[in-house]
Structure formats: structure tokens, C-alpha cells
Design an enzyme around this catalytic site. Structure first.
Site, PDB file in Angstrom:
ATOM      1  N   LYS A  85       0.848  -1.188   0.000  1.00  0.00           N
ATOM      2  CA  LYS A  85       0.000   0.000   0.000  1.00  0.00           C
ATOM      3  C   LYS A  85       0.887   1.242   0.000  1.00  0.00           C
ATOM      4  O   LYS A  85       1.924   1.267   0.672  1.00  0.00           O
ATOM      5  CB  LYS A  85      -0.887  -0.036   1.249  1.00  0.00           C
ATOM      6  CG  LYS A  85      -1.997   0.995   1.287  1.00  0.00           C
ATOM      7  CD  LYS A  85      -2.833   0.811   2.558  1.00  0.00           C
ATOM      8  CE  LYS A  85      -3.944   1.827   2.675  1.00  0.00           C
ATOM      9  NZ  LYS A  85      -4.734   1.655   3.905  1.00  0.00           N
ATOM     10  N   SER A 130      -9.579   1.535   3.142  1.00  0.00           N
ATOM     11  CA  SER A 130      -8.747   2.304   2.232  1.00  0.00           C
ATOM     12  C   SER A 130      -7.692   1.481   1.495  1.00  0.00           C
ATOM     13  O   SER A 130      -7.108   1.959   0.537  1.00  0.00           O
ATOM     14  CB  SER A 130      -8.045   3.407   3.016  1.00  0.00           C
ATOM     15  OG  SER A 130      -7.188   2.830   3.990  1.00  0.00           O
ATOM     16  N   SER A 179      -9.709  -0.788   7.358  1.00  0.00           N
ATOM     17  CA  SER A 179      -9.179  -0.544   6.011  1.00  0.00           C
ATOM     18  C   SER A 179      -8.548  -1.756   5.343  1.00  0.00           C
ATOM     19  O   SER A 179      -8.269  -1.722   4.149  1.00  0.00           O
ATOM     20  CB  SER A 179      -8.160   0.594   6.047  1.00  0.00           C
ATOM     21  OG  SER A 179      -8.810   1.820   6.217  1.00  0.00           O
TER      22      SER A 179
END
Lengths: 612, 463
Positions: free
Chosen positions: B10, B86, B110
Site C-alpha cells: 500500500k 482504504s 481498512s
């Protein structure tokens, strides 16, 4: 109990000398630096004004120039009338002051990173990722920073908190990379201390012999980066300073006189130096003060709801930020007190606001009001665990704290027979080295002649160490420290030689004049690196005291009488007092000071009788 | 080399040699001078970074649509659906088989929510197990590096390699402390494991002795019928395998979401103050602070709307007028949420003192097992998200509060810092709808530091 020479720290800073052993701090590489005094430290923990344009460049004003300017200013204003007026006003108004003092801790590393602390190194050479808030970097609390912080707290009689925490104080300024300063807002590491100020500390006469000022709390926090202003609105940033550990000392509003406020700041500096907690003094910017000032009428019982730290019924206070000299503290308080009184007497209202003070000015200047106050949005730092301080650490630091200045003065006056004034001078000279030297001299003296009471020896040696040595001058000597007195109490005039000299004098083996002459020669010998002893000089130059023989007294007296026939006639006419004049003349006539006044008077009287 | 296992990372986790943008305009060109602790650990164990994945800016969002670089689409054939957020990019990379595992971050769900939306496994370990050094913080007190993969075995492998202790993260539990937490904790697992081995010969009853809690408060009205049915089926399966299903009460659940959306933005507002374009980051070269507010231009241009919304929210809840009513209250709610979990779990929380629990707030339907209270459980099983992934179109029409609703089932574990894993579970045929996936995310939540046992249970459940 170990004594920590207060100047070890300074030697280490200014000269790069590291104390070997005795200090808990790890030895680290330190570049020898000099003349740090000229670098003005400007702690940016104050909030920058909202308008960035107004954040002006940091100007460096040499302290001497500042004093001169201040003196000039005062002279120009004239004093007489004004002070009379003020003192009348002050009969009906009471001033209340609380002070916040920021001091930089003496540590090897920053508060939350392993980057070294430095003073004058090349800019941006001691910066860790966290110091410049690189995304994803995290703080690592350097627990060694607790040691000087705790020493400071112990010297100020604080209660050390078992658990303390770090909070973030938010505001934007270019010298604050993270957008927040890490400080201890909710749970500081030390609370409820006090400091006792004595009349010899320079408190106001109204405060009497001594006054106790409460310390509300002491907290640890980060320093900001140094802004270096360049011509043309350019500001360069040196991140060497960012993240260095500071302590903020917050007093209770228990100060009622400007000179007491100054005495407090000065004494805190003295204490911090004495316990090896703090880097640099106030004049060089290692210490900075903010003062909170309010006034209230003495006669009317206050209905005000203003209170702080348990002190109630206070008038509305204003805060004056960023005072960097003792003089500025006193002058700013006086100016703000007078301003508030005159506003109130004219029916006005004091606004809670932040004000500034520029060196040499006569009044404080409004920086921002309540509406312009920055909301710091304090938040506990989620990355930092609570600091838990063990009793063992506190006990250890307490037992190795050393002798604090007040105790030292007590010892010097009680045991060594010095006056308070002389004791304070000894302590403050050569950053503690002079008093060490004094003790060495006394020790040497007692080694030669152990029967004499310490109190007498102390008095005698004190006079020579402080006054006679203070008067020495030589072209070869360094202006700052002519006697080259070190923190350990060494000097170009070895303590043993001075002790011997003073002892010769005390035994009347030499005269006072001879002693001064020999001292001066020892001084010169020391400066030129020659090995000389007091005895050697006296022997070589034949300075031993030899009393005048009766014949010599006679000859000398006749000589004087012949030269002063008028006086002799006056004496014969009954003015007996004039005999002293002749005795004085005799003493002056003998270069070596061997004339004993009593003996001389006898001889003069005898000869005058012969004249009758 | 082919032997290396490819991981996707990420883009709010620092890597060297590539940018670390956090999906933000202000860091669009930012290259980190150092590598995150977790990435280093994986490098040491033969993992190679295959790429950086898109995300909601700084991890703030539930659909991975709030990124400077555009939205993330769910894996084929659901390209028009939200991938969740996210960590949507990492989830999509795993779901489309571009890597064997992916790193995400989980602050309020997330990792778990995108895993549920894309049909993969997403694991949020206990707070403090995987180093956050080099992980750009959103809300430090809840931020956790999470792992996503298509099967539990890959998660297990990556987790054990990622969780090497890192002293640079002050919140990272040391190996010594971790060991100290283990014995009493692992006793339960070991007991269970031994039982399982005995039973495995019979190929049945894998979960004998395991008590599974079903929080009544999680059965919210917003729960889609298909998901509720999948939950029921899941519990039924577990019961068939020998687990004991116990209704439990987590009375403070209803406040957890509000508390989260007070605390997380507060920390975010603080953490994001560092982005001023001075030392790094993007600025347009024009003078800043011309209208009297320092950096307003750089920050105004650099942040997206959702980030600005949360900075404003957080700045407000920390302001002197609101801090007592919002930030401090929310911290208290957080404690209560943690206590709720401590009360229902059989294993004590090793980070806190044992305490007596007040039972008066408990749902009345909960049965007491003794005078001390109801039966305590080993794990909780509940859905990860109340709905199936919405279409990107629908997601864009959601109000902020609607979007925040997606986190209602994941936020409590984040507030408590306890481990949770989301695994896909089939939805019964009669509840399937056109264009939506046939799986729902089922979440298993365990007591603090039961990460290994949690993964074991997830393995059994998937099988």
C-alpha cells in the site's frame, strides 16, 4: 557527597573538555567550540503571529550594547519625579507576577531522536529522520534526558511524578517541522516545588529577609529549529536545534516586586548550573522567560474571578513573551505594571493579551489579543508511552546532587567566617572556580599551620583570594580570566604558595606591602611559566621583616622632626594630637613598612621632650 | 527471481526506489529516504515488492475513491463495484492475482473491508505486532499494518515473517514482551489444537470446545439479508464442527463508530500538520501564507476533500471549546469498548489489570452461566461489512455519514487494538443479486495477542 563543580558543564561547552567519570552521561565526540556566548539562542516555542510577514528576522544584540543602551535611555529620561509618583501609586496597587522559564537541558542527544545535541556545528549536520518529520518516522524517547531534568526538578524542590506523559501542542511555524511541539501539558514530570530567595539574592526590600516562591510544575519539551535570517526576506533553517530537550519551569503568581522577579530568574539559572542541568546562561539565550503580570488594588477586597494555580482574586493578567535578559525581565514588568495601573486609574479595562518587550523600550507592545490567541489543540501523543520514573533513580540523583548555592553560602559564612557578600562573590566568580581555589588555599594554609581556627584562616585567605588577587593586573594576562582559575580550583598562582605567603604575613614574618609585592611577582612568574615560591622570592630579594633597631628609630625620628619644625613647635605649644602626623610621616619614610606605630610614637614623644 | 514471493505494498508504507505518495497530491512526487520496517522484514524473507497500490488519501475512506490518482476498481468481473477502502488497491491486486500477498493498513477496517468486498482474506493483527516504522500515520493509536492474501495459509506465512520486532517503532511490542504475553494465551490454543488433532482422525468436530460469541448488538437493521443469512450459515457450520455458539453483549458498540470518527480525525489532523511542502512534498512555487495563514495555499492545493474534512473535524474536536465534549468523551467510550471485549473474552487482556465488570448495561436476553456473569468466549464471529460492495456510482453518491456506516462492524476491534480477520463466506443462492459477488466477508475477532490462534480458527472456518 559528591560536589559537582558548576562549571564542568561550561568548560565542556566552551572548551570541549569532557568531564571524565562522575557524570552519568555517556561520553561522546564533541568538537571543541569557543565563544558560544556570542550566539544568541532564540527559543521559538512562542507562537508565531498569525501573519507570517510580521515574523521579523532574529536580531542579535550584544549584551554589553544592550546594557549601555538601557543606561543611556534611563539617563535621557531623568528619574527623580517619576519614581516619586510611581511609589505613591504603588501604595494602593499590588503587583502580581508569575514566570515561565525555558532552559535547554545539558544532554548528549535530542529528546526523541539519537541525533547529537550541538551548539555551533555546521547547520543541519545533526538531524534524524524524526527531527524533520519525515513521513513514517517515529519518536524514540531518549531516557538519558531525564537525568538533567530530574536534577533541575530536585534542585527546585519539586515532587517528581511517578508517571508523566507527552502531549502535542499544535501550531504552524517554519521552525516546527511536525506542526506540533511535543511537551508535557496534562501530566508534567515534576510538580509543587519551591525556591527560597534571600535578601542576598537581590530581592526587593519589601520582601524582607527571604521569600518563598512556589513552582507549579516543570515539564520537558522540544526545542524548535534555528532560523537564520538572510538579507531580502530569506530565512534559512538549521535543524540541528530542532528537538533538543528543554524544560519549562512555571512558577506560581507569588512574586510582587520586579526585582524579586529578576532575583528569581537569576537564582534559577544559578541552581540549574550548580546541578549541571542546563546549557548556557540567560544572557546567551540558553534560558528564556515569559512573565505574566497583573495588578489589583490593595484596599478593596477583590471580586475578581481570576485565579491561577490556587492563587485567587487576581487582576486580569497579560503575558509578556520571550524575555532574554535579567534586565529585560525587570524592566518589562515595571513597564507593564505601570501601564496596567494607568489604564485602570483612567477607568479602563485590562485585556487578557500577549505583549512583547523590546530591549531599551519603555513600554510593552501588544502582540495579539485573546481573539488572536492560537488554540494549541493539545493531544496526548499516541506514539509515546508514559514515562515511569523509579524511586531508585530519584534517590540516586538526590544523593549525588551536590552542594547547592544556598548551602555553599551558609558553609562559607558559618565555617569560613566570610561575609555573605564575599561568599556570593566567590561562588559567582570564574564559574565556581574561585571558591574551589579559595578552599584549596585554606586547606594548604591549615596544612602548614593546623592550630589556627578555620574561621580566622578563612577570613584572611578570603581577603587575599577575592580582593588582593582581584586587583592583580599584568599585560600578559588574559582579560577574561587573568588568574586562569579552573573549575577544579587551579590557578597560575598555586594555592600552596598563596597559603604560604598569607601565613608569613599572619606571623608578621613579612609586611603587608611585601606580601603584595611577592603576590605580584608570583603572578608574573606564573604567567611566564617560571617556577617560583613565595619563600624563594622573599629570600632572594631580602624581604624578610627585620625590626628597626632603637638607633634606626632615633635617626629616622630626628630626620622627620628636623623637616617639620613647625609641627614640633605646635606640639610644644600643646597640640598633642599632631604627634600622630609625625608618626605617619615616619611610617611613610620607611620604604619597607617596618615602622611600628606604637614604637615610633614613643620615640617621637621622647625626642620632643628633649626639645623642651 | 521466480523463487521470490511477490507482494504489493500500500502506498502509505515507505519503500525505497519508488514513490510513497499516500494517494495524496501533496506527496505525489515524494520518495522516502528510508524503507518501512515491515518491508525490510519481508525483504529479509524472500519477498519482493511487486508494486505500490492505490488507496484512499492517507488511508481516509471506505471505497478507495478518494485518491489523487483516481479510484480503485474491484477485480473482474466486478469492475464497477467498490473495492472497499482504504487498502482497496492492495485488495484488488490480490483478487486479480497480481501478487501472492499484499500489505495494507487498518485503522478502522481498512484491510478487512476491502478484503470482504473483493472476496479475499484480510488480517488485522493486534496493535503493536508489526512495526509501523515507515508507515505514514493516519491515526497512530489505531494504525495497524495488515496482510491480505487469497488464502489463510499465505497470511499466516507472511504474518510470521513481517512481525520481527523493530525498536524504531515505540509502540512495537518487543519479542520479550510478546513471549511474556504468550503462555496463558497459547494455553487455550494448544488445548484446542490437541483436541483437534485427536478429532482429525474422525474428520469431524474440529472446533470442539471452542466457544464462539455472537454479539447481539452487531445484528443491526442495516445488515443486508444475504449477509445476515451468510452469518447464520457460518455459525451453523461452526456449530456442526463442535463449536459452542454463545450470544454475547457488547453494549457500547453503538457508540464505537462515533468515538472512532472523533478520535481518528483528531489524530489525523495532528499527524497531517507536517505536510507543509517545506522539507518535502509538492508546492506550486508561489508565495505561501499571503492571506495571513501559513501554508494555507500549499495545504489547500495538496489535500483532497475527504482529508480536509477530517482535518477540520479533528481540529474542531481538539479545540479548547470542544475537547471535553468530543475528544475526551470519545476516549472514555474507547475504554468502554475495550472493557466490553475484555468482559466477554475468556482470556484476560494481558495489557490491562483484571477487573470486575458491571453487568447492568448488558442486553437482557443474555443468559448467565453463573452468578459471575454469562459464559465467556474464545472468539467472536460476525460479518465484516453490513452490505455487499456498492457500485462505484452508488458509492460516490453516499453522504459522508453513510460511508462511515460501512465501518460500523470493523471499528470496535480497531478501538480495542485486538486482532481480527475477514474471510470470504458464500451467500446462499436465494439471496444472490445480479452483478454482486456471491460471498460476504465474515470476521473473526479475538482477544489481544491471540493472533496465531485466530489464524488457526480462520483456517478451519475456510475449510
Amino acid at each position: 557527597m559528591a560536589r559537582i563543580p558548576p562549571s564542568v558543564l561550561r568548560r565542556y561547552l566552551f572548551g570541549g573538555h569532557l568531564p571524565t567519570g562522575g557524570c552519568l552521561r555517556q561520553v561522546r565526540h564533541c568538537r571543541p567550540t569557543a565563544h558560544s556566548l556570542s550566539t544568541k539562542r532564540y527559543h521559538g516555542t512562542q507562537v508565531p503571529s498569525a501573519n507570517t510577514e510580521s515574523a521579523g528576522p532574529e536580531t542579535t544584540i550584544p549584551f554589553r550594547k544592550q546594557l549601555k543602551d538601557e543606561a543611556k535611555k534611563r539617563k535621557a529620561e531623568g528619574t527623580g519625579k517619576k519614581s516619586k509618583q510611581d511609589s505613591q501609586k504603588l501604595d494602593s496597587w499590588e503587583l502580581t507576577v508569575g514566570i515561565e522559564i525555558h532552559a535547554q537541558l545539558n544532554t548528549a542527544r535530542k529528546l526523541f531522536s539519537a541525533a547529537s545535541s550541538s551548539i555551533n556545528d555546521a547547520p543541519n549536520t545533526h538531524v534524524a529522520l524524526f527531527d524533520v518529520a519525515m513521513p513514517g518516522s517515529q519518536p524514540t524517547f531518549q531516557k538519558e534526558t531525564l537525568i538533567p531534568a530530574l536534577r533541575a526538578a530536585l534542585a527546585l524542590n519539586c515532587e517528581i511524578q511517578k508517571t508523566s506523559r507527552f502531549d502535542r501542542k499544535h501550531y504552524f511555524h517554519w521552525d516546527q517541522p511536525a506542526g506540533y511541539q511535543i511537551t508535557q501539558y496534562y501530566e508534567p514530570f515534576a510538580r509543587d516545588g519551591h525556591i527560597t530567595l534571600f535578601s542576598h539574592d537581590g530581592i526587593a526590600a519589601e520582601d524582607g529577609e527571604q521569600v518563598k516562591i512556589g513552582i507549579k510544575q516543570i515539564q520537558m519539551e522540544q526545542d524548535t529549529a534555528k532560523t537564520i535570517s538572510q538579507p531580502g526576506e530569506i530565512h534559512l533553517l538549521d535543524f540541528n536545534r530542532v528537538g533538543l530537550p528543554l524544560i519549562e519551569i512555571i512558577t506560581l503568581p507569588q512574586i510582587h516586586h520586579p526585582s524579586t522577579a529578576t532575583a528569581l530568574v537569576r537564582k534559577i539559572q544559578l541552581l540549574l548550573n550548580a546541578v549541571d542541568a542546563c546549557v548556557l546562561g540567560m544572557q546567551s539565550g540558553g534560558l528564556r522567560a515569559d512573565v505574566n503580570v497583573s495588578v489589583r488594588r490593595r484596599d478593596s477586597p477583590s471580586t475578581s474571578s481570576n485565579s491561577y494555580g490556587g492563587v485567587t482574586g487576581l487582576g486580569q493578567r497579560t503575558e509578556i513573551k520571550n524575555l532574554s535578559s535579567f534586565k529585560a525581565v525587570e524592566d518589562a514588568i515595571i513597564a507593564e505594571r505601570d501601564r496596567q495601573i494607568s489604564v485602570l486609574e483612567n477607568g479602563g479595562v485590562i485585556e487578557g493579551e500577549t505583549r512583547g518587550w523590546t530591549i531599551g523600550s519603555t513600554e510593552t507592545k501588544r502582540l495579539r489579543g485573546k481573539e488572536g490567541e492560537v488554540d494549541y489543540r493539545y493531544m496526548p501523543d499516541p506514539d509515546l508511552a508514559p514515562v515511569v520514573i523509579g524511586d531508585d533513580l530519584i534517590e540516586h540523583l538526590q544523593s549525588t546532587l551536590g552542594v547547592l548555592p544556598d548551602e555553599e553560602i551558609l558553609i562559607l559564612t558559618k565555617e569560613y567566617g566570610l561575609t555573605t557578600k564575599d561568599a556570593m562573590s566567590l561562588i559567582s566568580l570564574n564559574e565556581g572556580g574561585r571558591v574551589e581555589y579559595f578552599r584549596n588555599v585554606v586547606d594548604e594554609y591549615l596544612a602548614i599551620s593546623s592550630e589556627e581556627p578555620t574561621e580566622e584562616v578563612g577570613k584572611l585567605c578570603g581577603n587575599w583570594v577575592l580582593h588582593e588577587m582581584g586587583g592583580l593586573a599584568n599585560d600578559l594576562a588574559d582579560e577574561e580570566n587573568p588568574l586562569k582559575i579552573t573549575s577544579k580550583g587551579d590557578s597560575v598562582i598555586p594555592a600552596k604558595q598563596l597559603a604560604q605567603l598569607v601565613q608569613f604575613l599572619s606571623l608578621k614574618k613579612i609586611t603587608g606591602r611585601t606580601a603584595k609585592k611577592v603576590l605580584s611577582e608570583l603572578f608574573e612568574a606564573g604567567l611566564t611559566g617560571k617556577e617560583e615560591t613565595a619563600q624563594g622570592i622573599i629570600e632572594r630579594e631580602g624581604l624578610w621583616f627585620r625590626p628597626l633597631s632603637d638607633a634606626e628609630y632615633d635617626d629616622l625620628a630626628r630626620e622627620i622632626l628636623d623637616g617639620n619644625t613647625k609641627v614640633v613647635e605646635e606640639i610644644l605649644a600643646g597640640k598633642e594630637g599632631k604627634i600622630n602626623f609625625l608618626v605617619g610621616q615616619m611610617m611613610r619614610a620607611d620604604q619597607d613598612g617596618r615602622v611600628d606605630a606604637t614604637k615610633a610614637r614613643e620615640v617621637v614623644r621622647k625626642l620632643i621632650e628633649e626639645h623642651r | 527471481p521466480p523463487s521470490l514471493l511477490g507482494i504489493a505494498v500500500k502506498d502509505n508504507i515507505a519503500t525505497v526506489g519508488s514513490r510513497t505518495t499516500c494517494g495524496s497530491g501533496i506527496l505525489r512526487e515524494y520518495k522516502s529516504p528510508f524503507e518501512a520496517g515491515v518491508v525490510r522484514n519481508l525483504h529479509l524473507h524472500d519477498y519482493a515488492v511487486r508494486g505500490k497500490t492505490n488507496l484512499d488519501e492517507f488511508g481516509m475512506g471506505s471505497h478507495s475513491t478518494h485518491s489523487f490518482f483516481g479510484h480503485v476498481a474491484n477485480a473482474w468481473p466486478f469492475n464497477n463495484l467498490s473495492a472497499g477502502g482504504s487498502s482497496g488497491g492492495s485488495a484488488a491486486a490480490v483478487a486479480s492475482e497480481q501478487c501472492s500477498a499484499a500489505l495494507g493498513t487498518d485503522t478502522g477496517g481498512s484491510v478487512r473491508l476491502p478484503a470482504a468486498y473483493t472476496g479475499i482474506v484480510g488480517f488485522k493483527p493486534s496493535y503493536g505486532t508489526i512495526s509501523r516504522w515507515g508507515v505514514v500515520p493516519y491515526a497512530n493509536s489505531m494504525d495497524t499494518v495488515g496482510i491480505m492474501a487469497s488464502d489463510v495459509a499465505s497470511i499466516k506465512e507472511a504474518f510470521h515473517k513481517a512481525k520481527l520486532h523493530d525498536p524504531r517503532d515505540p509502540t512495537c511490542i518487543s519479542d520479550k514482551a510478546w513471549k511474556r504475553l504468550q503462555p496463558q494465551r497459547n494455553a487455550a490454543i494448544l488445548k484446542m489444537d490437541a483436541k483437534r488433532r485427536r478429532m482429525s482422525e474422525a474428520h469431524a468436530l474440529n472446533m470442539v470446545g471452542v466457544r464462539i460469541g455472537v454479539p447481539l448488538e452487531y445484528n443491526i437493521s442495516e445488515l443486508e439479508p444475504g449477509i445476515r443469512q451468510a452469518w447464520r450459515d457460518c455459525l451453523g457450520t461452526l456449530q456442526d464442527q463442535g463449536a459452542v455458539i454463545v450470544p454475547v453483549s457488547l453494549p457500547n458498540t453503538k457508540h464505537a463508530l462515533s468515538a472512532y470518527y472523533v478520535l481518528a480525525p483528531a489524530e489525523a489532523a495532528s499527524n497531517l500538520s507536517k505536510y507543509d511542502g517545506v522539507r518535502y512534498g509538492t508546492r506550486d512555487g508561489l508565495p505561501d501564507g499571503s492571506n495571513g495563514v501559513l501554508y494555507s495555499r500549499t495545504r489547500g492545493n495538496g489535500f483532497g476533500d475527504e482529508v480536509k474534512r477530517r482535518i477540520l473535524l479533528g481540529s474542531y474536536t481538539l479545540s479548547s471549546e470542544a475537547v471535553d465534549n468530543y475528544f475526551l468523551k470519545a476516549q472514555k467510550v474507547r475504554r468502554l469498548v475495550q472493557r466490553d471485549f475484555d468482559r466477554i473474552f475468556a482470556a484476560p487482556n494481558p495489557l490491562r489489570q483484571a477487573e470486575q465488570f458491571d453487568l447492568k448495561d448488558m442486553d437482557e436476553s443474555i443468559q448467565m452461566s453463573s452468578k459471575l456473569g454469562p459464559t465467556q468466549v474464545d472468539f467472536i464471529v460476525c460479518p465484516t461489512a453490513p452490505t455487499l460492495p456498492p457500485t462505484l456510482d452508488d458509492a460516490s453518491k453516499q453522504t459522508s455519514v453513510d460511508t462511515y456506516m460501512n465501518d460500523v462492524l470493523t471499528v470496535p476491534a480497531s478501538l480495542a487494538g485486538i486482532p481480527a480477520i475477514s474471510v470470504p463466506f458464500p451467500i446462499p443462492e436465494e439471496f444472490l443479486s445480479e452483478g454482486k459477488p456471491a460471498f460476504a466477508g465474515m470476521q473473526i475477532i479475538g482477544q489481544y495477542a491471540t493472533d496465531s490462534a485466530l489464524i488457526t480458527i480462520a483456517e478451519i472456518m475456510v475449510n
